[in-house]
Design a protein around this motif. Structure first.
Motif, PDB file in Angstrom:
ATOM      1  N   UNK A   1      -9.011 -17.236   6.600  1.00 46.52           N
ATOM      2  CA  UNK A   1      -8.962 -15.801   6.338  1.00 46.52           C
ATOM      3  C   UNK A   1      -7.850 -15.448   5.373  1.00 46.52           C
ATOM      4  N   UNK A   2      -8.046 -14.345   4.638  1.00 53.16           N
ATOM      5  CA  UNK A   2      -7.107 -13.976   3.579  1.00 53.16           C
ATOM      6  C   UNK A   2      -6.813 -12.482   3.612  1.00 53.16           C
ATOM      7  N   UNK A   3      -5.631 -12.117   3.105  1.00 50.34           N
ATOM      8  CA  UNK A   3      -5.243 -10.732   2.923  1.00 50.34           C
ATOM      9  C   UNK A   3      -5.018 -10.514   1.428  1.00 50.34           C
ATOM     10  N   UNK A   4      -5.459  -9.365   0.942  1.00 50.45           N
ATOM     11  CA  UNK A   4      -5.376  -9.078  -0.496  1.00 50.45           C
ATOM     12  C   UNK A   4      -4.364  -7.955  -0.727  1.00 50.45           C
ATOM     13  N   UNK A   5      -3.423  -8.188  -1.657  1.00 48.95           N
ATOM     14  CA  UNK A   5      -2.415  -7.196  -1.989  1.00 48.95           C
ATOM     15  C   UNK A   5      -2.524  -6.798  -3.460  1.00 48.95           C
ATOM     16  N   UNK A   6      -2.289  -5.520  -3.698  1.00 47.18           N
ATOM     17  CA  UNK A   6      -2.282  -5.001  -5.072  1.00 47.18           C
ATOM     18  C   UNK A   6      -1.040  -4.118  -5.223  1.00 47.18           C
ATOM     19  N   UNK A   7      -0.195  -4.497  -6.125  1.00 44.00           N
ATOM     20  CA  UNK A   7       1.047  -3.746  -6.292  1.00 44.00           C
ATOM     21  C   UNK A   7       1.915  -3.795  -5.052  1.00 44.00           C
ATOM     22  N   UNK A   8       1.821  -4.902  -4.307  1.00 47.62           N
ATOM     23  CA  UNK A   8       2.626  -5.062  -3.104  1.00 47.62           C
ATOM     24  C   UNK A   8       2.043  -4.445  -1.859  1.00 47.62           C
ATOM     25  N   UNK A   9       0.889  -3.732  -1.980  1.00 50.38           N
ATOM     26  CA  UNK A   9       0.285  -3.078  -0.829  1.00 50.38           C
ATOM     27  C   UNK A   9      -1.058  -3.708  -0.479  1.00 50.38           C
ATOM     28  N   UNK A  10      -1.344  -3.711   0.796  1.00 53.03           N
ATOM     29  CA  UNK A  10      -2.590  -4.288   1.268  1.00 53.03           C
ATOM     30  C   UNK A  10      -3.775  -3.422   0.843  1.00 53.03           C
ATOM     31  N   UNK A  11      -4.785  -4.058   0.223  1.00 52.10           N
ATOM     32  CA  UNK A  11      -5.982  -3.321  -0.197  1.00 52.10           C
ATOM     33  C   UNK A  11      -7.259  -3.888   0.406  1.00 52.10           C
ATOM     34  N   UNK A  12      -7.135  -4.990   1.130  1.00 52.88           N
ATOM     35  CA  UNK A  12      -8.342  -5.553   1.720  1.00 52.88           C
ATOM     36  C   UNK A  12      -8.099  -6.924   2.313  1.00 52.88           C
TER      37      UNK A  12
ATOM     38  N   UNK B   1      -9.299  -7.747 -10.761  1.00 56.23           N
ATOM     39  CA  UNK B   1      -8.599  -8.847 -11.423  1.00 56.23           C
ATOM     40  C   UNK B   1      -7.086  -8.692 -11.212  1.00 56.23           C
ATOM     41  N   UNK B   2      -6.446  -9.779 -10.856  1.00 58.00           N
ATOM     42  CA  UNK B   2      -4.999  -9.768 -10.672  1.00 58.00           C
ATOM     43  C   UNK B   2      -4.532  -9.476  -9.264  1.00 58.00           C
ATOM     44  N   UNK B   3      -5.462  -9.070  -8.382  1.00 57.59           N
ATOM     45  CA  UNK B   3      -5.069  -8.879  -6.986  1.00 57.59           C
ATOM     46  C   UNK B   3      -4.536 -10.198  -6.433  1.00 57.59           C
ATOM     47  N   UNK B   4      -3.490 -10.103  -5.642  1.00 56.15           N
ATOM     48  CA  UNK B   4      -2.879 -11.313  -5.084  1.00 56.15           C
ATOM     49  C   UNK B   4      -3.509 -11.667  -3.743  1.00 56.15           C
ATOM     50  N   UNK B   5      -3.726 -12.962  -3.543  1.00 54.94           N
ATOM     51  CA  UNK B   5      -4.397 -13.457  -2.341  1.00 54.94           C
ATOM     52  C   UNK B   5      -3.396 -14.224  -1.477  1.00 54.94           C
TER      53      UNK B   5
ATOM     54  N   UNK C   1      14.846  -6.853   4.231  1.00 55.56           N
ATOM     55  CA  UNK C   1      14.988  -6.488   5.639  1.00 55.56           C
ATOM     56  C   UNK C   1      13.880  -5.546   6.106  1.00 55.56           C
ATOM     57  N   UNK C   2      13.503  -4.588   5.272  1.00 59.08           N
ATOM     58  CA  UNK C   2      12.449  -3.635   5.629  1.00 59.08           C
ATOM     59  C   UNK C   2      11.158  -4.015   4.916  1.00 59.08           C
ATOM     60  N   UNK C   3      10.063  -4.054   5.678  1.00 53.50           N
ATOM     61  CA  UNK C   3       8.750  -4.377   5.109  1.00 53.50           C
ATOM     62  C   UNK C   3       7.954  -3.082   4.971  1.00 53.50           C
ATOM     63  N   UNK C   4       8.317  -2.260   4.005  1.00 57.16           N
ATOM     64  CA  UNK C   4       7.739  -0.920   3.896  1.00 57.16           C
ATOM     65  C   UNK C   4       6.310  -0.915   3.366  1.00 57.16           C
ATOM     66  N   UNK C   5       5.911  -1.972   2.652  1.00 57.55           N
ATOM     67  CA  UNK C   5       4.580  -1.979   2.044  1.00 57.55           C
ATOM     68  C   UNK C   5       3.518  -2.584   2.952  1.00 57.55           C
ATOM     69  N   UNK C   6       3.894  -3.604   3.718  1.00 51.26           N
ATOM     70  CA  UNK C   6       2.928  -4.307   4.573  1.00 51.26           C
ATOM     71  C   UNK C   6       3.478  -4.354   5.985  1.00 51.26           C
ATOM     72  N   UNK C   7       2.663  -3.921   6.939  1.00 52.44           N
ATOM     73  CA  UNK C   7       3.139  -3.857   8.317  1.00 52.44           C
ATOM     74  C   UNK C   7       2.894  -5.155   9.080  1.00 52.44           C
TER      75      UNK C   7
END
Length: 722
Positions: free
Chosen positions: A322-333, A355-359, A286-292
């Motif tokens: 276009x892509x968004x990169x997340x690391x540990x659930x948080x946006x990093x780029x 390495x391992x960042x999610x795309x 319900x709450x998206x605390x990591x990514x706005x």
């Protein structure tokens, strides 16, 4: 018949919605729209899109869902009437009293009560029906069990997709008091999407503590159908046309028992990987605390190879994606498509990836193009008779058209069936798909130029007939009767214990509805009112009925309280959440006491001064009601405190208060307390949080009162809202 209702922030979105198969669209005009930052429509543009929609038998609802000031009343009603005359199928209104007045003048106008009115139980539904509304857009927080009950009283519309407001519908003042931009005027700056910390273990780190995931009920829409809901609404007048097309297509597929591809939705807009919403109970997402913002769809992970960022993925992408990169659930780029690579593709990014960042893909150019390629067409079943000595006769979908003169007999080459069909296959500018049933001719002659001219005339007339407004034109002639008289010198106080308070009216606000209330009000000698929260389920209302025997009346910020008080036979105090901003609404609100909007200036408020009106002049300013747990329902670790502090990135501290009905709910208060001096009308103090509430006296000196406050604001008493 179920209705998929799509947002139309502008012409392109409206067209995309219609082409995708929407049954209805809703839009805003240049004025009185709760989404003032959307493209919106002037009246000429509205009339054009209204005609286009009606050609496809798509309904058009016009949102006139902001609060209205005295100086705007005539313009508001003229706009409403003009929109109706241009073909609006319904008007969406927030102020129930303005709707009541409009319906009393023009019974043929169809009214929908905005979600901003906060209809969440049977009492709100019954009041809307009594006041002449034809449909309620239920509050997004309403439980499915209550939606079913409401649907038996009045036609209902529910949100199934899109952004969720953090605060209970119509009761948010965070943007207004923290930034000067009122959501009730369509200018919300979404402070709920910012970073906050809370002084509870595990929540001290800054995160998007108030930012909710996007709603996506998906297959659960069938539960709404079983509950009797008529219309399924997609939020998004601020979003792109691709999103509108994707959302409409997704829900049309579900209703048609076809495969519905969630991937398409995720790639056009997806905040927080979606939630089913509060209708079905608060879920973990319900709450998206990591990514706005828009998170998109997960497509692979980063592998750093030769100073390049390769996304290992089986999916295919192309230039412009276009892509968004997340690391540990948080946006990093973020990044864009940088070419193909073995096992995936290259992500071109200025950010340092690991390495391992999610795309996640957030812009899929091929998909967006495909979504907008759909073109909705009107099927034409055409029959025609072209006989010599008679005018040509063409029947389109049962509507008969005749030529202006008799046809001549051919001397050489007669008119053929192929000639007629070839001509009517030319659709010109119209979204037609001709199909021929029976075309007859008997040696008649008509030059091709005249045949084409006849076809153009017939098609123009047929399109105009389909597009024209079927509404009976009404004349706007408003003369407002606003009998406001007298002056109120009473003082009312909202607090959690009335025993040591001296005031004309005491409004008891409970932390729990299961306590011994007698201990909080036995010594109070003024009129006693029970504070009823703005959101109450039908089951919770039963508890209110039990408590009311100890009170002279109830105070409530929601419309449903008015009908509840009437049923209980007690007095009613309309709270600041009624958002009374004009004399007409005030005159229509026939209750014992009324607190005018806390967004009015002192001067505007005093213009509404009457024998029963109040203005919030001191104490705490409630800016949000949260009908969910901001601690993500981590009940096992709950410290069960009543008071917390919500701190933003600028260091401003907003009190966060827990109270309990059948479940925990929360209130957010402004970071500074209110003090307004020399107000010439009834004075309302909110001392919910005040340590000095005990011993409060109505005759207090405001200069002395201010000394007890740490941070002081004049609120909107000087500047007000635009």
């Amino acid at each position: 018949m179920c209705e998929i209702l799509a947002p139309a922030g502008g012409k392109n979105s409206a067209t995309a919605a219609i082409n995708a198969g929407a049954d209805a669209i809703y839009l805003g005009l240049s004025d009185f729209s709760a989404r003032s930052s959307a493209e919106n429509f002037n009246m000429a543009e509205f009339k054009e899109i209204c005609g286009y929609a009606h050609a496809f038998e798509v309904k058009v609802y016009v949102a006139l869902n902001t609060v209205v000031k005295d100086c705007e009343l005539k313009k508001f009603f003229n706009t409403a009437v003009e929109a109706w005359n241009c073909g609006a199928d319904a008007l969406i209104i927030q102020d129930i009293f303005l709707g009541k007045y409009l319906k009393s003048k023009f019974s043929q106008i169809v009214l929908h009560l905005s979600t901003q009115a906060g209809t969440c139980n049977e009492y709100g539904a019954r009041l809307a029906k009594e006041y002449g509304f034809d449909r309620v857009i239920v509050a997004r927080e309403t439980k499915i069990s209550n939606i079913e009950k409401i649907s038996k009283i009045i036609e209902t519309e529910v949100f199934v997709q899109g952004a969720l407001c953090t605060c209970f519908s119509g009761q948010c003042y965070m943007s207004s008091f923290a930034g000067g931009n009122s959501g009730n005027r369509g200018r919300c700056k979404q402070p709920c999407r910012k970073l906050y910390s809370i002084d509870r273990r595990g929540f001290e780190e800054e995160a998007y503590r108030l930012s909710l995931s996007d709603l996506c009920v998906g297959e659960s829409i069938r539960e709404f159908i079983r509950a009797g809901v008529k219309s399924f609404k997609i939020e998004g007048r601020m979003r792109r046309q691709e999103y509108v097309a994707a959302a409409v297509g997704y829900y049309k597929s579900i209703l048609n028992d076809e495969r519905a591809d969630l991937m398409v939705l995720k790639r056009t807009f997806n905040r927080g990987n979606y939630t089913n919403g509060l209708a079905f109970g608060q879920d973990k997402s319900f709450i998206s605390s990591a990514v706005q913002g828009h998170i998109g769809e997960y497509v692979g992970v980063i592998k750093v190879e030769n100073s390049k960022y390769v996304c290992l993925s089986s999916s295919k992408f192309s230039a412009g994606d276009g892509f968004k990169i997340l690391r540990g659930g948080k946006e990093v780029g973020g990044g864009c498509f940088g070419g193909e690579a073995k096992g995936g593709f290259v992500v071109s990014s200025r950010d340092r990836l690991k390495n391992g960042d999610k795309v996640f893909i957030t812009t899929d150019t091929a998909l967006n193009k495909r979504l907008l390629e759909n073109k909705r067409l009107i099927d034409l079943d055409i029959s025609a008779k072209f006989y010599g000595g008679m005018p040509a006769e063409v029947v389109i979908n049962g509507k008969v058209f005749k030529g202006k003169k008799e046809l001549q007999y051919a001397q050489n080459r007669p008119l053929s069936i192929e000639d007629i069909e070839d001509s009517f296959n030319k659709i010109d500018i119209y979204p037609f798909r001709p199909r021929f049933k029976e075309v007859l001719t008997d040696n008649a002659f008509l030059p091709k130029s005249e045949l084409n001219s006849l076809r153009r005339e017939i098609y123009a007339e047929y399109y105009a007939w389909r597009s024209e407004s079927k509404n009976k034109v009404i004349e706007a002639n408003f003369g407002f009767e606003t009998p406001i008289s007298g002056q109120n010198v009473k003082t009312a106080v909202i607090c959690t214990n009335l025993n040591s308070v001296t005031a004309d009216i005491g409004i008891l606000k409970l932390d729990s509805f299961s306590v011994d209330i007698e201990s909080f009000l036995s010594a109070f000698r003024g009129e006693k009112y029970l504070f009823v929260p703005p959101y109450m389920t039908g089951e919770e209302v039963l508890r209110i009925k039990e408590l009311c025997k100890d009170f002279d009346g109830i105070y409530c910020d929601s419309y449903f309280g008015l009908l509840l008080a009437r049923e209980l036979g007690v007095a009613f105090f309309a709270g600041t959440g009624f958002n009374i901003t004009n004399a007409l609404s005030l005159s229509q609100c026939k209750v014992k006491y009324i607190a005018v909007s806390k967004e009015l200036t002192q001067k505007e408020a005093e213009n509404l001064s009457a024998h029963n009106t109040f203005y919030l002049v001191g104490g705490n300013i409630k800016v949000m009601d949260l009908i969910y747990c901001p601690f993500e329902k981590k009940c096992a670790d709950c410290d069960k405190r009543t008071d917390y502090t919500l701190t933003d990135s600028e260091g401003r501290k907003f009190p966060l208060r827990r109270y309990k009905t059948s479940e925990c709910r929360f209130e957010v208060f402004n970071c500074a307390d209110l003090s307004v001096k020399n107000c010439a009308m009834g004075k309302l103090f909110d001392l919910t949080l005040s340590e000095s509430a005990g011993g409060f006296k109505a005759s207090l000196d405001l200069n002395e009162y201010e000394k007890s406050l740490k941070n002081i604001t004049r609120g909107h008493s000087v500047k007000g809202i635009e």
